[in-house]
Design a protein around this motif. Structure first.
Motif, PDB file in Angstrom:
ATOM      1  N   UNK A 102      -0.419 -90.155 -97.229  1.00 54.39           N
ATOM      2  CA  UNK A 102       0.211 -89.920 -98.529  1.00 54.39           C
ATOM      3  C   UNK A 102       1.710 -90.181 -98.558  1.00 54.39           C
ATOM      4  N   UNK A 103       2.316 -90.431 -97.412  1.00 52.20           N
ATOM      5  CA  UNK A 103       3.763 -90.676 -97.335  1.00 52.20           C
ATOM      6  C   UNK A 103       4.054 -91.990 -96.613  1.00 52.20           C
ATOM      7  N   UNK A 172      -5.596 -95.187 -97.087  1.00 55.58           N
ATOM      8  CA  UNK A 172      -4.654 -95.401 -98.201  1.00 55.58           C
ATOM      9  C   UNK A 172      -5.317 -96.152 -99.345  1.00 55.58           C
ATOM     10  N   UNK A 173      -6.139 -97.129 -99.005  1.00 61.21           N
ATOM     11  CA  UNK A 173      -6.813 -97.918-100.039  1.00 61.21           C
ATOM     12  C   UNK A 173      -7.807 -97.092-100.841  1.00 61.21           C
ATOM     13  N   UNK A 174      -8.323 -96.020-100.248  1.00 57.30           N
ATOM     14  CA  UNK A 174      -9.325 -95.185-100.918  1.00 57.30           C
ATOM     15  C   UNK A 174      -8.773 -93.808-101.304  1.00 57.30           C
ATOM     16  N   UNK A 175      -7.451 -93.638-101.217  1.00 55.31           N
ATOM     17  CA  UNK A 175      -6.827 -92.343-101.535  1.00 55.31           C
ATOM     18  C   UNK A 175      -7.293 -91.855-102.906  1.00 55.31           C
ATOM     19  N   UNK A 176      -7.568 -90.577-102.979  1.00 54.79           N
ATOM     20  CA  UNK A 176      -8.055 -89.989-104.223  1.00 54.79           C
ATOM     21  C   UNK A 176      -9.568 -89.848-104.243  1.00 54.79           C
ATOM     22  N   UNK A 177     -10.238 -90.481-103.301  1.00 52.21           N
ATOM     23  CA  UNK A 177     -11.680 -90.383-103.168  1.00 52.21           C
ATOM     24  C   UNK A 177     -11.984 -89.632-101.871  1.00 52.21           C
ATOM     25  N   UNK A 179     -13.938 -90.346 -99.663  1.00 45.33           N
ATOM     26  CA  UNK A 179     -14.088 -91.298 -98.567  1.00 45.33           C
ATOM     27  C   UNK A 179     -12.797 -91.421 -97.754  1.00 45.33           C
ATOM     28  N   UNK A 180     -11.655 -91.296 -98.393  1.00 46.90           N
ATOM     29  CA  UNK A 180     -10.374 -91.412 -97.701  1.00 46.90           C
ATOM     30  C   UNK A 180     -10.238 -90.373 -96.600  1.00 46.90           C
ATOM     31  N   UNK A 181     -10.512 -89.122 -96.922  1.00 51.74           N
ATOM     32  CA  UNK A 181     -10.450 -88.059 -95.914  1.00 51.74           C
ATOM     33  C   UNK A 181     -11.532 -88.246 -94.854  1.00 51.74           C
ATOM     34  N   UNK A 182     -12.682 -88.734 -95.283  1.00 48.96           N
ATOM     35  CA  UNK A 182     -13.788 -88.960 -94.352  1.00 48.96           C
ATOM     36  C   UNK A 182     -13.406 -90.027 -93.311  1.00 48.96           C
ATOM     37  N   UNK A 183     -12.728 -91.074 -93.748  1.00 46.24           N
ATOM     38  CA  UNK A 183     -12.286 -92.132 -92.828  1.00 46.24           C
ATOM     39  C   UNK A 183     -11.310 -91.568 -91.806  1.00 46.24           C
ATOM     40  N   UNK A 184     -10.312 -90.822 -92.275  1.00 46.68           N
ATOM     41  CA  UNK A 184      -9.327 -90.235 -91.358  1.00 46.68           C
ATOM     42  C   UNK A 184      -9.997 -89.312 -90.347  1.00 46.68           C
ATOM     43  N   UNK A 185     -10.888 -88.470 -90.827  1.00 51.76           N
ATOM     44  CA  UNK A 185     -11.565 -87.512 -89.949  1.00 51.76           C
ATOM     45  C   UNK A 185     -12.434 -88.219 -88.923  1.00 51.76           C
ATOM     46  N   UNK A 186     -13.176 -89.237 -89.350  1.00 50.37           N
ATOM     47  CA  UNK A 186     -14.046 -89.958 -88.422  1.00 50.37           C
ATOM     48  C   UNK A 186     -13.241 -90.641 -87.318  1.00 50.37           C
ATOM     49  N   UNK A 187     -12.164 -91.298 -87.688  1.00 51.52           N
ATOM     50  CA  UNK A 187     -11.335 -91.982 -86.692  1.00 51.52           C
ATOM     51  C   UNK A 187     -10.662 -90.980 -85.758  1.00 51.52           C
ATOM     52  N   UNK A 188     -10.141 -89.900 -86.327  1.00 51.07           N
ATOM     53  CA  UNK A 188      -9.482 -88.861 -85.515  1.00 51.07           C
ATOM     54  C   UNK A 188     -10.470 -88.257 -84.514  1.00 51.07           C
TER      55      UNK A 188
END
Length: 194
Positions: A102-103, A172-177, A179-188
């Motif tokens: 987000x930043x 970033x491309x999916x921010x607001x959905x 899926x965005x948090x899901x991508x970050x969590x899966x990679x982390x």
């Protein structure tokens, strides 16, 4: 109109570079005009060429600064941890966070500039600055792999960093959905698993 002092001119230049560094990270290297940068710096655009010979010169300096800031931040995170695995995780977790997503003005320059580099000539100053910055970040990450084999460490660093950059870009491309948090969590989760 009176000339500004040398000290004030140096301060103004610093303000311009810092504003450009943030804006270029937020919007990319080619989406920002001199007027945008000078406005963000709180200065009139007429004074720009007293500090820089071209917009390209500013973009190169600002992108170099963005890479140095990221490398310094990575080194601080690494230094705060006793072992290599903890240091690697201390780098990955904030990189793949909602705050990083987000930043963009204070986040990874590779994510911010990679798309622009696809259209940049190989011999351009911007491309060279990008390659040096990317190399510096990879050189910082590689020793944290600790496989006991230098070539394998490098390969692991390339794979892990590519996943980090890709995940942050997609988030970033999916921010607001969701899926965005899901991508970050899966990679982390994948990158920090024992």
């Amino acid at each position: 109109m009176p000339r500004v002092s040398r000290k004030q001119a140096e301060l103004n230049r610093e303000i311009i570079v810092e504003a450009a560094t943030r804006l270029f990270r937020e919007r990319g290297l080619h989406g920002i005009s001199v007027i945008d940068v000078m406005g963000a710096a709180g200065l009139t655009h007429g004074g720009f060429y007293g500090h820089f010979e071209s917009r390209e010169a500013l973009a190169q300096e600002a992108s170099g600064r963005a890479f140095r800031q990221s490398a310094d931040r990575w080194k601080d995170w690494i230094a705060a941890n006793a072992d290599k695995n903890a240091a690697r995780q201390a780098l990955i977790v904030p990189y793949l966070s909602a705050a990083s997503r987000d930043n963009p003005g204070d986040s990874c320059p590779v994510v911010a500039f990679a798309g622009d580099m696809c259209h940049e000539a190989a011999e351009s100053g911007l491309r060279q600055t990008f390659m040096e910055g990317l190399g510096s970040l990879l050189d910082t990450l590689t020793p944290l792999m600790d496989t006991g084999d230098d070539a394998r460490d490098r390969q692991q660093a390339l794979v892990q960093y590519a996943l980090m950059v890709g995940a942050l870009t997609l988030a970033r491309a999916t921010r607001g959905d969701a899926l965005s948090d899901e991508i970050l969590e899966a990679a982390r989760t994948f990158l920090t698993a024992p």
